[in-house]
Design a protein around this motif. Structure first.
Motif, PDB file in Angstrom:
ATOM      1  N   LEU A 289      18.002  91.870  74.912  1.00 54.75           N
ATOM      2  CA  LEU A 289      19.409  91.830  74.508  1.00 54.75           C
ATOM      3  C   LEU A 289      20.003  90.425  74.539  1.00 54.75           C
ATOM      4  O   LEU A 289      20.956  90.143  73.815  1.00 54.75           O
ATOM      5  CB  LEU A 289      20.233  92.749  75.416  1.00 54.75           C
TER       6      LEU A 289
ATOM      7  N   PHE B 180      10.445 111.254  84.733  1.00 56.60           N
ATOM      8  CA  PHE B 180       9.974 111.352  83.350  1.00 56.60           C
ATOM      9  C   PHE B 180      11.037 110.929  82.343  1.00 56.60           C
ATOM     10  O   PHE B 180      10.727 110.371  81.305  1.00 56.60           O
ATOM     11  CB  PHE B 180       9.533 112.786  83.044  1.00 56.60           C
ATOM     12  N   VAL B 183      14.170 106.535  82.151  1.00 57.92           N
ATOM     13  CA  VAL B 183      14.316 105.290  81.396  1.00 57.92           C
ATOM     14  C   VAL B 183      14.107 105.594  79.923  1.00 57.92           C
ATOM     15  O   VAL B 183      13.056 106.109  79.532  1.00 57.92           O
ATOM     16  CB  VAL B 183      13.293 104.229  81.853  1.00 57.92           C
ATOM     17  N   ALA B 184      15.105 105.275  79.111  1.00 63.23           N
ATOM     18  CA  ALA B 184      14.960 105.443  77.666  1.00 63.23           C
ATOM     19  C   ALA B 184      14.055 104.351  77.117  1.00 63.23           C
ATOM     20  O   ALA B 184      14.117 103.202  77.555  1.00 63.23           O
ATOM     21  CB  ALA B 184      16.325 105.382  76.982  1.00 63.23           C
ATOM     22  N   ALA B 185      13.220 104.723  76.175  1.00 64.26           N
ATOM     23  CA  ALA B 185      12.296 103.748  75.595  1.00 64.26           C
ATOM     24  C   ALA B 185      13.037 102.548  75.022  1.00 64.26           C
ATOM     25  O   ALA B 185      12.601 101.406  75.163  1.00 64.26           O
ATOM     26  CB  ALA B 185      11.445 104.419  74.512  1.00 64.26           C
ATOM     27  N   MET B 186      14.191 102.784  74.408  1.00 68.83           N
ATOM     28  CA  MET B 186      14.964 101.693  73.821  1.00 68.83           C
ATOM     29  C   MET B 186      15.404 100.680  74.878  1.00 68.83           C
ATOM     30  O   MET B 186      15.734  99.552  74.549  1.00 68.83           O
ATOM     31  CB  MET B 186      16.219 102.241  73.128  1.00 68.83           C
TER      32      MET B 186
ATOM     33  N   ARG C  50      23.714  97.783  72.535  1.00 67.20           N
ATOM     34  CA  ARG C  50      22.288  97.696  72.832  1.00 67.20           C
ATOM     35  C   ARG C  50      21.474  97.184  71.641  1.00 67.20           C
ATOM     36  O   ARG C  50      20.245  97.329  71.625  1.00 67.20           O
ATOM     37  CB  ARG C  50      21.768  99.075  73.253  1.00 67.20           C
ATOM     38  N   ILE C 175      11.160 104.129  67.481  1.00 69.37           N
ATOM     39  CA  ILE C 175      11.878 104.775  68.568  1.00 69.37           C
ATOM     40  C   ILE C 175      13.375 104.883  68.266  1.00 69.37           C
ATOM     41  O   ILE C 175      14.014 105.890  68.555  1.00 69.37           O
ATOM     42  CB  ILE C 175      11.675 103.952  69.862  1.00 69.37           C
ATOM     43  N   SER C 176      13.939 103.851  67.655  1.00 70.05           N
ATOM     44  CA  SER C 176      15.391 103.837  67.434  1.00 70.05           C
ATOM     45  C   SER C 176      15.838 104.956  66.502  1.00 70.05           C
ATOM     46  O   SER C 176      17.016 105.308  66.474  1.00 70.05           O
ATOM     47  CB  SER C 176      15.843 102.481  66.883  1.00 70.05           C
ATOM     48  N   PHE C 180      19.629 105.952  70.850  1.00 69.87           N
ATOM     49  CA  PHE C 180      19.338 105.116  72.023  1.00 69.87           C
ATOM     50  C   PHE C 180      18.623 105.883  73.131  1.00 69.87           C
ATOM     51  O   PHE C 180      17.803 105.320  73.842  1.00 69.87           O
ATOM     52  CB  PHE C 180      20.640 104.526  72.581  1.00 69.87           C
ATOM     53  N   ASN C 181      18.976 107.148  73.301  1.00 66.91           N
ATOM     54  CA  ASN C 181      18.394 107.901  74.410  1.00 66.91           C
ATOM     55  C   ASN C 181      17.471 109.015  73.959  1.00 66.91           C
ATOM     56  O   ASN C 181      17.097 109.876  74.739  1.00 66.91           O
ATOM     57  CB  ASN C 181      19.513 108.494  75.275  1.00 66.91           C
ATOM     58  N   VAL C 183      14.286 109.063  72.985  1.00 64.62           N
ATOM     59  CA  VAL C 183      12.881 109.072  73.382  1.00 64.62           C
ATOM     60  C   VAL C 183      12.763 108.455  74.773  1.00 64.62           C
ATOM     61  O   VAL C 183      13.173 107.312  74.988  1.00 64.62           O
ATOM     62  CB  VAL C 183      12.013 108.268  72.388  1.00 64.62           C
ATOM     63  N   ALA C 184      12.209 109.205  75.713  1.00 61.47           N
ATOM     64  CA  ALA C 184      11.975 108.658  77.044  1.00 61.47           C
ATOM     65  C   ALA C 184      10.783 107.706  77.002  1.00 61.47           C
ATOM     66  O   ALA C 184       9.807 107.947  76.287  1.00 61.47           O
ATOM     67  CB  ALA C 184      11.691 109.784  78.037  1.00 61.47           C
ATOM     68  N   ALA C 185      10.898 106.623  77.745  1.00 64.42           N
ATOM     69  CA  ALA C 185       9.824 105.628  77.760  1.00 64.42           C
ATOM     70  C   ALA C 185       8.494 106.253  78.153  1.00 64.42           C
ATOM     71  O   ALA C 185       7.440 105.922  77.597  1.00 64.42           O
ATOM     72  CB  ALA C 185      10.181 104.484  78.708  1.00 64.42           C
ATOM     73  N   MET C 186       8.527 107.175  79.118  1.00 64.65           N
ATOM     74  CA  MET C 186       7.283 107.815  79.567  1.00 64.65           C
ATOM     75  C   MET C 186       6.598 108.579  78.442  1.00 64.65           C
ATOM     76  O   MET C 186       5.406 108.861  78.514  1.00 64.65           O
ATOM     77  CB  MET C 186       7.583 108.808  80.706  1.00 64.65           C
ATOM     78  N   ASP C 187       7.349 108.962  77.422  1.00 65.94           N
ATOM     79  CA  ASP C 187       6.778 109.801  76.370  1.00 65.94           C
ATOM     80  C   ASP C 187       6.167 109.009  75.221  1.00 65.94           C
ATOM     81  O   ASP C 187       5.389 109.565  74.443  1.00 65.94           O
ATOM     82  CB  ASP C 187       7.859 110.741  75.805  1.00 65.94           C
ATOM     83  N   ILE C 188       6.520 107.741  75.089  1.00 66.92           N
ATOM     84  CA  ILE C 188       6.047 107.028  73.900  1.00 66.92           C
ATOM     85  C   ILE C 188       5.235 105.790  74.244  1.00 66.92           C
ATOM     86  O   ILE C 188       4.455 105.307  73.423  1.00 66.92           O
ATOM     87  CB  ILE C 188       7.255 106.661  72.983  1.00 66.92           C
ATOM     88  N   ILE C 236      10.063  99.490  68.072  1.00 68.98           N
ATOM     89  CA  ILE C 236      11.504  99.608  68.306  1.00 68.98           C
ATOM     90  C   ILE C 236      12.252  99.953  67.017  1.00 68.98           C
ATOM     91  O   ILE C 236      12.995 100.919  66.964  1.00 68.98           O
ATOM     92  CB  ILE C 236      12.055  98.306  68.930  1.00 68.98           C
TER      93      ILE C 236
ATOM     94  N   ASP D 190       5.226  96.050  69.636  1.00 68.52           N
ATOM     95  CA  ASP D 190       6.366  96.397  68.789  1.00 68.52           C
ATOM     96  C   ASP D 190       5.987  96.318  67.307  1.00 68.52           C
ATOM     97  O   ASP D 190       6.757  95.855  66.486  1.00 68.52           O
ATOM     98  CB  ASP D 190       7.543  95.454  69.103  1.00 68.52           C
TER      99      ASP D 190
END
Lengths: 338, 338, 338, 338
Positions: A289, B180, B183-186, C50, C175-176, C180-181, C183-188, C236, D190
């Protein structure tokens, strides 16, 4: 217009130099050098442009020269994006030809008569250019520090007035700091690498020279220590630093120092509105950011807490490399060292 | 076989508990609890298994219970993977029913009569179980620390003999530490977030209780300070720490202390061959390569340098959460507190 | 200046609308809406910006309105970044008030009298605005397609003259695209998710309406089929598509069609120099390098091979969402539908 | 015990061979080869172990040999993890010495008398070993296909009975497929790279040989076409494929074929419980969650839809490389070709 050249114009830092100089109001890109096998070809045909900003078409037709002192002898200023081992001799030869060298390479940073400069922090050290002239060098070499050193030292500059003797810093450094091919994806994806060769040593010495005092003939190292833990993290651009500095002042005063800091000059084209920008938000700065603030030239600071602890970050290949060099050159020009 | 239960068996830590307990030689999974809407269904039908190890089929047929003290009253030991706010009351109720609670939640960690235990570091603190019994609690609550605290404290344990008064630590923490969906991936991709709520406060206090002295009735906090900078980095599992500790000894002695460290007990099923493993390689430990050492229960240490500085890392949801709790339970069982 | 509003101005697409409209030469940001609890506050105080482009300070002082038709009744055009379920009724109410709605929501895309428009592909479908007027709607609703549909359809437009009946497309979506929310980071992280709800259905129908023929009263769906496999990948921004289309022509002709394609109008502020840009390099386009071409409005095409197969990509929240809507609004204004 | 060797034991595939063979019940690791400068040293001292499974200590003391036919002449079977250009001559020399070669290299895959084998798909093609013997080769060369080909072909095998003439496949391939240093982090983070050299050509030809008919003297290519779009994505391990195949049957029958598929043999040590595993969940398979099924030897299939479309995935350096070779060797041993 000042004619400028770039030594090593195809690498990660070299491409950033091209980006910053393609439409520069004072400097005109005159010579781009690269490896022998690229020499003689159009820059557009040999560069594998890997930045996420568009290729500056105006530069594409320049004919690439070999990386020799001869190739850049008609330039007024030459920017060096060479690896340290290659830079050593060539930069000396270029300077011997009467050309000014603004180098991002580490080779000459600690030479006694070579200024190691962050434009906002120690512009007076440019006086070493005269020392170089006095001992017979027609041109000059001016260096900028290592990328992590720049973020750290610029973030410490607003606090200089408080005095400090001990700095500890853990870095979380971006992949681009190792060049386009410096880090294999298998080594950094889902990973942290707690080692970057020579980086901690540079952070221990360079800030002390930059913040040292110049007496007209040489620089006395500043009397503080820097203990660094350097880590590579999976971030493309932007070095983030967790910093401790032994300042025994109320946080309010420290915060005020960050907020009120202003560069000691203005009007340079590459200079950002704020060289140091302070954040009160609890979760800033963040590299994705904030790395592009001030077109990549701002060092962002936040998370100020007792300790004194804070977070600092900046764009490693702009503020921490090519942009630092270009800003130095602008200062050199403004101060009429050319 | 000891009957055990898991409070909150579907989250990131809950699934790790299931993984570790599915084929445990001493403990038999008897009760799994989850939210009201999952109650009454097969575990296999309600869990969204998101670990990269296979789902333990043997557990799939267990009927999920609601998360109440009543639901686990037939267990001998109950593991708690609940969020702190939910854990507070339920854990007390479970303990009041005569059941032993091994909790990963933060709610009771700093209670004066609740032991905050890393099995290898302060097994004697389990004596607080008797203090709980004495004041009328039929069962007991034993807690394990915050994930980052575990990595730090276990890495400091071999150095305890040297004495130290000041610790500074910058963490680079994995995504899974936030659960799980935490934290959002973004927010983390190509990024570092220099803030994790309450984490630095926990690291400042929990190690002092763990390394404090137990006199039979209470724990006196150890006399050192911890100043932490906590950062989230794009790593799936494994917290990495850059640590400074003010030990004024030759590095050789510090290295020897790491190399010769051994846990004060042996034979517990979840105990790794080495609780602390020391690396001489310059670029280790690294989370992707080392988080699974000792089936995720080893804390890896390396990059020992003057300062004294070093790097430590461990698997945050195994060594730093579920595995820590299970190891505590094994120790409790071996010490005949059941 | 035309007064414009944004329904849902704080989400991932909403922020892109703000970015694109903050300094628009024709449109003036008049109203920003968000959830009830943000209403009445300064936009700068409620938005969690963001995007990796700087926050447009000029917009910060706007007072946020609640997301109602009443709130935007003084606007000439309203852009909708609402979720489909919320958009349905509000957009109709806004249009009933005589305001023009340019919507990125899916709710009304397949309504018989609502144009589903990619400005360069089917500008004539805007004629449906008159159909809406004729049946009594004071304002109008114009929609733009799903993000993946836009990349695909714009890439197919230069080939329309050849005719085709069957399209197969595998998407690798950023992901975007899920907000913003979403997709959870753990999932991707370190993963591919081969499923995006409703996406394949949209890709099967929307391109056929867009490329369908408008006879003054309605649109007849184009006679080809689209079979899509939609995947989420750890990128992203920027959707990448592997496309097969049953065109039986020499590759040279297809290449020429891509190279020679030009939009059927010019001079719109958000319009890129090239709506479709063709690459001969074997490894392009790539999202990190090419998503920002034409300020995010260009669809890049390359890797043309027998099959006919090719790769297409574009910026999903600019070309694929907010930018598509803004370009439609510019076209509507130019065509004097306001 | 059968003595086995590994040609090229330090690379990404070489290390996987070591992992799979370190504790093999039938095969004993006898010889490991690497580059000239590693020869003569302990394997543990020359390998930079970069897998996320622990280094098999039992193998560490083996002395590394140079990569020559002479070095492996005492082995019964030699596994080749060499690059194609190096493999060509050495593998022939090894086979000439009477040793069996199971090669992951592409050099000999399309040789008329070299079987290209996926153990479960075309075990009968091993009959080409006799053809090799007949024309005077003492040993033999057996190859396994390219990693993406293996995932595709194994996923098609349960559908063979339906017949098909046209396959389209978009791959999303993992970083490890290019070796430890094959992909720079700057190029894939990315990002998606829509090009992998020679990959689409291999996918167009190799499945046709594997599914071709063997008449005792040669293989007739199967009469279907494969049109592939190969993409590199930011995933460490696990290739994911979106597949279309022109089967005109109800989805129920296709689903049943996947569910009921069983390998034509059993009892091989490296063989997974299910060579093809079918998922009904809408969002599976996913590489991070499913690549390690069957210890990396299972190809997971799901998202079956009209088209016929489905998703397939497998671990590229286990099922797609080293594991495929080891399984072939086990079959060769069981069939008494040694």
């Amino acid at each position: 217009m000042i004619n400028v050249g770039i030594l090593g114009a195809t690498g990660a830092v070299g491409q950033r130099f091209v980006q910053l100089l393609a439409d520069h109001p004072w400097f005109r890109l005159h010579t781009l050098t690269a490896s022998e096998r690229s020499a003689g070809k159009r820059y557009a045909d040999v560069v594998n442009w890997r930045l996420d900003v568009p290729f500056p078409e105006s530069v594409g037709d320049l004919t690439v020269s070999p990386t020799t002192a001869e190739a850049v002898k008609d330039c007024d200023i030459v920017f060096s994006a060479l690896p340290a081992d290659v830079a050593q001799g060539i930069e000396e030869d270029v300077a011997a030809n009467g050309v000014g060298v603004c180098s991002n390479a580490s080779s000459h940073r600690m030479d006694p008569d070579v200024p190691l400069v962050i434009a906002e922090v120690n512009p007076d050290h440019l006086g070493l250019i005269d020392v170089q002239h006095d001992r017979g060098r027609d041109g000059f070499i001016v260096t900028n520090p290592n990328c992590s050193t720049i973020m750290l030292t610029l973030a410490l500059e607003p606090l200089r007035t408080f005095g400090f003797s001990s700095v500890q810093v853990a870095t979380m450094q971006a992949i681009s700091g190792a060049g386009f091919n410096g880090v294999a994806a298998m080594d950094i994806y889902d990973n942290v690498v707690p080692f970057i060769r020579s980086e901690e040593e540079k952070m221990a010495t360079e800030p002390r020279k930059i913040m040292g005092s110049f007496d007209g003939s040489g620089v006395e190292m500043a009397p503080f220590s820097v203990s660094a833990c350097c880590n590579r993290v999976p971030v493309i651009d932007g070095h983030t630093l967790s910093v401790w500095v032994d300042i025994d002042r109320p946080l309010d005063e420290v915060r005020k120092a960050f907020l009120e800091y202003a560069a000691p000059f203005s009007g340079l084209p590459t200079q950002p509105a704020k060289s140091v920008e302070y954040f009160d938000q609890p979760d800033r700065p963040q590299p994705r950011l904030d790395r592009n603030r001030g077109r990549g030239m701002t060092v962002s600071v936040g998370r100020l807490r007792e300790g004194v602890r804070f977070t600092a970050l900046g764009h490693n290949t702009i503020r921490g490399a090519a942009g630092a060099s270009v800003l130095n050159a602008e200062l050199i020009y403004m101060k009429k060292y050319l």
